[in-house]
Design a protein around this motif. Structure first.
Motif, PDB file in Angstrom:
ATOM      1  N   SER A 182       0.786  -1.062   0.183  1.00 46.70           N
ATOM      2  CA  SER A 182      -0.116   0.051  -0.053  1.00 46.70           C
ATOM      3  C   SER A 182       1.021   1.417  -0.074  1.00 46.70           C
ATOM      4  O   SER A 182       0.362   2.293  -0.064  1.00 46.70           O
ATOM      5  CB  SER A 182      -0.995  -0.110   1.121  1.00 46.70           C
ATOM      6  OG  SER A 182      -1.640  -1.187   1.188  1.00 46.70           O
ATOM      7  N   ALA A 183       2.166   1.053  -0.095  1.00 47.79           N
ATOM      8  CA  ALA A 183       2.958   2.375  -0.004  1.00 47.79           C
ATOM      9  C   ALA A 183       4.153   2.199  -0.893  1.00 47.79           C
ATOM     10  O   ALA A 183       4.483   1.075  -1.658  1.00 47.79           O
ATOM     11  CB  ALA A 183       3.825   2.430   1.341  1.00 47.79           C
ATOM     12  N   GLN A 184       4.723   3.370  -1.305  1.00 45.30           N
ATOM     13  CA  GLN A 184       5.699   3.332  -2.457  1.00 45.30           C
ATOM     14  C   GLN A 184       6.972   3.011  -1.778  1.00 45.30           C
ATOM     15  O   GLN A 184       7.339   3.594  -0.784  1.00 45.30           O
ATOM     16  CB  GLN A 184       5.967   4.758  -3.062  1.00 45.30           C
ATOM     17  CG  GLN A 184       6.947   4.811  -4.073  1.00 45.30           C
ATOM     18  CD  GLN A 184       6.197   4.340  -5.469  1.00 45.30           C
ATOM     19  OE1 GLN A 184       4.944   3.964  -5.694  1.00 45.30           O
ATOM     20  NE2 GLN A 184       7.070   3.959  -6.304  1.00 45.30           N
ATOM     21  N   SER A 185       7.705   2.021  -2.262  1.00 49.01           N
ATOM     22  CA  SER A 185       9.160   1.573  -1.635  1.00 49.01           C
ATOM     23  C   SER A 185      10.126   2.322  -2.513  1.00 49.01           C
ATOM     24  O   SER A 185      10.020   2.647  -3.390  1.00 49.01           O
ATOM     25  CB  SER A 185       9.222  -0.003  -1.556  1.00 49.01           C
ATOM     26  OG  SER A 185       9.536  -0.472  -2.804  1.00 49.01           O
ATOM     27  N   ILE A 186      11.476   2.003  -1.858  1.00 45.13           N
ATOM     28  CA  ILE A 186      12.619   2.567  -2.462  1.00 45.13           C
ATOM     29  C   ILE A 186      13.060   1.821  -3.854  1.00 45.13           C
ATOM     30  O   ILE A 186      13.011   2.376  -4.754  1.00 45.13           O
ATOM     31  CB  ILE A 186      13.628   2.688  -1.537  1.00 45.13           C
ATOM     32  CG1 ILE A 186      13.580   3.570  -0.556  1.00 45.13           C
ATOM     33  CG2 ILE A 186      15.069   3.004  -2.248  1.00 45.13           C
ATOM     34  CD1 ILE A 186      14.422   3.632   0.686  1.00 45.13           C
ATOM     35  N   ALA A 187      12.944   0.326  -3.637  1.00 39.24           N
ATOM     36  CA  ALA A 187      13.475  -0.256  -4.578  1.00 39.24           C
ATOM     37  C   ALA A 187      12.163  -0.596  -5.626  1.00 39.24           C
ATOM     38  O   ALA A 187      12.331  -1.454  -6.789  1.00 39.24           O
ATOM     39  CB  ALA A 187      14.270  -1.560  -4.234  1.00 39.24           C
ATOM     40  N   ASN A 188      11.224  -0.649  -5.124  1.00 37.23           N
ATOM     41  CA  ASN A 188       9.820  -1.356  -5.910  1.00 37.23           C
ATOM     42  C   ASN A 188      10.044  -2.700  -6.108  1.00 37.23           C
ATOM     43  O   ASN A 188       9.509  -3.194  -7.369  1.00 37.23           O
ATOM     44  CB  ASN A 188       9.657  -0.400  -7.083  1.00 37.23           C
ATOM     45  CG  ASN A 188       9.201   0.882  -6.833  1.00 37.23           C
ATOM     46  OD1 ASN A 188       7.913   1.455  -6.391  1.00 37.23           O
ATOM     47  ND2 ASN A 188       9.911   2.033  -7.427  1.00 37.23           N
ATOM     48  N   ASN A 189      10.468  -3.355  -5.402  1.00 35.98           N
ATOM     49  CA  ASN A 189      11.035  -4.848  -5.470  1.00 35.98           C
ATOM     50  C   ASN A 189       9.379  -5.655  -4.884  1.00 35.98           C
ATOM     51  O   ASN A 189       9.991  -6.797  -4.404  1.00 35.98           O
ATOM     52  CB  ASN A 189      12.294  -5.279  -5.173  1.00 35.98           C
ATOM     53  CG  ASN A 189      12.291  -4.821  -3.397  1.00 35.98           C
ATOM     54  OD1 ASN A 189      11.772  -3.945  -3.132  1.00 35.98           O
ATOM     55  ND2 ASN A 189      13.120  -5.848  -2.698  1.00 35.98           N
ATOM     56  N   GLU A 190       8.534  -5.073  -4.672  1.00 34.68           N
ATOM     57  CA  GLU A 190       7.575  -6.076  -3.932  1.00 34.68           C
ATOM     58  C   GLU A 190       6.998  -7.254  -4.506  1.00 34.68           C
ATOM     59  O   GLU A 190       6.730  -8.238  -3.926  1.00 34.68           O
ATOM     60  CB  GLU A 190       6.120  -4.875  -3.839  1.00 34.68           C
ATOM     61  CG  GLU A 190       6.198  -4.055  -2.945  1.00 34.68           C
ATOM     62  CD  GLU A 190       7.193  -2.833  -3.168  1.00 34.68           C
ATOM     63  OE1 GLU A 190       7.218  -2.001  -2.465  1.00 34.68           O
ATOM     64  OE2 GLU A 190       7.563  -2.785  -4.345  1.00 34.68           O
ATOM     65  N   VAL A 191       7.051  -7.478  -5.961  1.00 29.55           N
ATOM     66  CA  VAL A 191       6.769  -8.600  -6.449  1.00 29.55           C
ATOM     67  C   VAL A 191       7.887  -9.775  -6.088  1.00 29.55           C
ATOM     68  O   VAL A 191       7.536 -10.891  -5.809  1.00 29.55           O
ATOM     69  CB  VAL A 191       6.629  -8.550  -7.954  1.00 29.55           C
ATOM     70  CG1 VAL A 191       6.029  -9.718  -8.642  1.00 29.55           C
ATOM     71  CG2 VAL A 191       5.683  -7.276  -8.335  1.00 29.55           C
ATOM     72  N   TYR A 192       9.044  -9.476  -6.012  1.00 25.31           N
ATOM     73  CA  TYR A 192      10.040 -10.285  -5.648  1.00 25.31           C
ATOM     74  C   TYR A 192       9.880 -10.682  -4.228  1.00 25.31           C
ATOM     75  O   TYR A 192       9.987 -11.818  -3.761  1.00 25.31           O
ATOM     76  CB  TYR A 192      11.448  -9.559  -5.850  1.00 25.31           C
ATOM     77  CG  TYR A 192      11.989  -9.159  -6.922  1.00 25.31           C
ATOM     78  CD1 TYR A 192      12.756 -10.033  -7.762  1.00 25.31           C
ATOM     79  CD2 TYR A 192      11.459  -7.936  -7.592  1.00 25.31           C
ATOM     80  CE1 TYR A 192      13.371  -9.633  -9.004  1.00 25.31           C
ATOM     81  CE2 TYR A 192      11.976  -7.698  -9.075  1.00 25.31           C
ATOM     82  CZ  TYR A 192      12.608  -8.477  -9.454  1.00 25.31           C
ATOM     83  OH  TYR A 192      13.260  -8.057 -10.877  1.00 25.31           O
ATOM     84  N   ALA A 193       9.430  -9.825  -3.435  1.00 27.32           N
ATOM     85  CA  ALA A 193       9.267 -10.222  -1.989  1.00 27.32           C
ATOM     86  C   ALA A 193       8.230 -10.875  -1.862  1.00 27.32           C
ATOM     87  O   ALA A 193       8.029 -11.874  -1.108  1.00 27.32           O
ATOM     88  CB  ALA A 193       9.040  -8.642  -1.261  1.00 27.32           C
ATOM     89  N   VAL A 194       6.809 -10.743  -2.793  1.00 25.24           N
ATOM     90  CA  VAL A 194       5.642 -11.592  -2.592  1.00 25.24           C
ATOM     91  C   VAL A 194       6.161 -12.926  -3.134  1.00 25.24           C
ATOM     92  O   VAL A 194       5.671 -13.841  -2.422  1.00 25.24           O
ATOM     93  CB  VAL A 194       4.525 -11.014  -3.371  1.00 25.24           C
ATOM     94  CG1 VAL A 194       3.487 -12.130  -3.588  1.00 25.24           C
ATOM     95  CG2 VAL A 194       3.987  -9.825  -2.753  1.00 25.24           C
TER      96      VAL A 194
END
Length: 274
Positions: A182-194
């Motif tokens: 729900s927030a903008q991260s620095i690296a935008n690597n959320e899909v990797y994390a998921v």
């Protein structure tokens, strides 16, 4: 984290007829709260820790490679490798509370205005993706390698016996849905994390399936299948995924909903522990 159930027992005395035909008064008994019932999942936690230990050689080697790119000034390669290296650490989140001091060094939060005080992945992310440079981050890269090596050394003797890793994973997924997606991260690597956290859930499903209800296990399997299909759609190469900043609001909501469902399913498994 510990799984527990509280049972409230109200005792009501039944009136007894005396030999002379008179009814005794019913004594009033206050509800009695039993002691917290603890479910022992130490063996399962140790089994999960063993899986994590199996990735530590690769984690350390790839972290060293990331540091090499930073020190060589190879920004493009460092940016490509960064999200892949963080996937190792995502898989460690259910037991991260057991090495809190190192966790803060490896994955401490960046505080605005205090970026220089940050260490680990988040500091490197600030350099690689915000400032888009490697210069000045060489020391941070070396410190990250040092702390990952320290974790590799300490992990075999780390006590996870009091950690309900299943409940920890449910919390991890809920935090991903409510905070990180729900927030903008620095690296935008959320899909990797998921993707990495999905692998965590798959491992825990296999570990805990003898201890949980069939229904909850089936629900978890179904929700994981749904989430894996969504993640696979955004794969753009071997172990490479679309930058989360490119997601539309609808796509973000779809991913968030699927993550929430897995978190709920893991919680149902935890609630059914026997």
């Amino acid at each position: 984290m510990k799984n527990s159930k509280r049972i409230m027992i109200a005792l009501v005395a039944v009136g007894l007829l005396t030999a002379c035909g008179k009814k005794e008064e019913n004594p009033v008994t206050e509800p009695v709260e039993q002691q917290e019932v603890k479910v022992d999942v130490a063996a399962e936690a140790e089994q999960y820790k063993s899986l994590i230990m199996g990735q530590m050689d690769s984690f350390t080697a790839d972290t060293e490679l990331l540091a090499t790119y930073v020190k060589e000034g190879n920004l493009e390669e460092a940016q490509k490798l960064y999200p892949l290296v963080t996937m190792y650490y995502e898989r460690m989140q259910p037991i991260a509370s057991n090495f809190q001091e190192l966790d803060e060094k490896i994955n401490g939060e960046v505080v605005e205005g205090k970026e220089e005080e940050t260490t680990g992945f988040q500091k490197l992310a600030h350099g690689l993706f915000v400032e888009k440079k490697t210069t000045g981050y060489e020391e941070a890269a070396d410190e990250l390698v040092e702390n990952v090596k320290a974790l590799q050394s300490e992990l075999p003797t780390t006590d996870v016996s009091e950690n309900n890793v299943l409940a920890s994973a449910a919390t991890m997924f809920n935090m991903m849905a409510t905070n990180r997606l729900s927030a903008q991260s620095i690296a935008n690597n959320e899909v990797y994390a998921v993707k990495a956290q999905t692998e965590v859930a798959e491992d825990l499903l296999e570990i805990f399936i003898p201890r949980v209800s069939t229904e909850s296990a089936e629900t978890t399997s179904e929700t994981l299948k749904e989430l894996n299909e969504i993640v696979a759609y955004y794969e753009v190469g071997k172990e490479d995924y679309v930058n989360y900043s490119f997601f539309t609001a609808k796509q973000k909501e779809e991913l968030k909903t699927a993550v929430q469902r897995v978190g709920s399913a893991l919680q149902e498994m935890n609630d059914s522990l026997k």
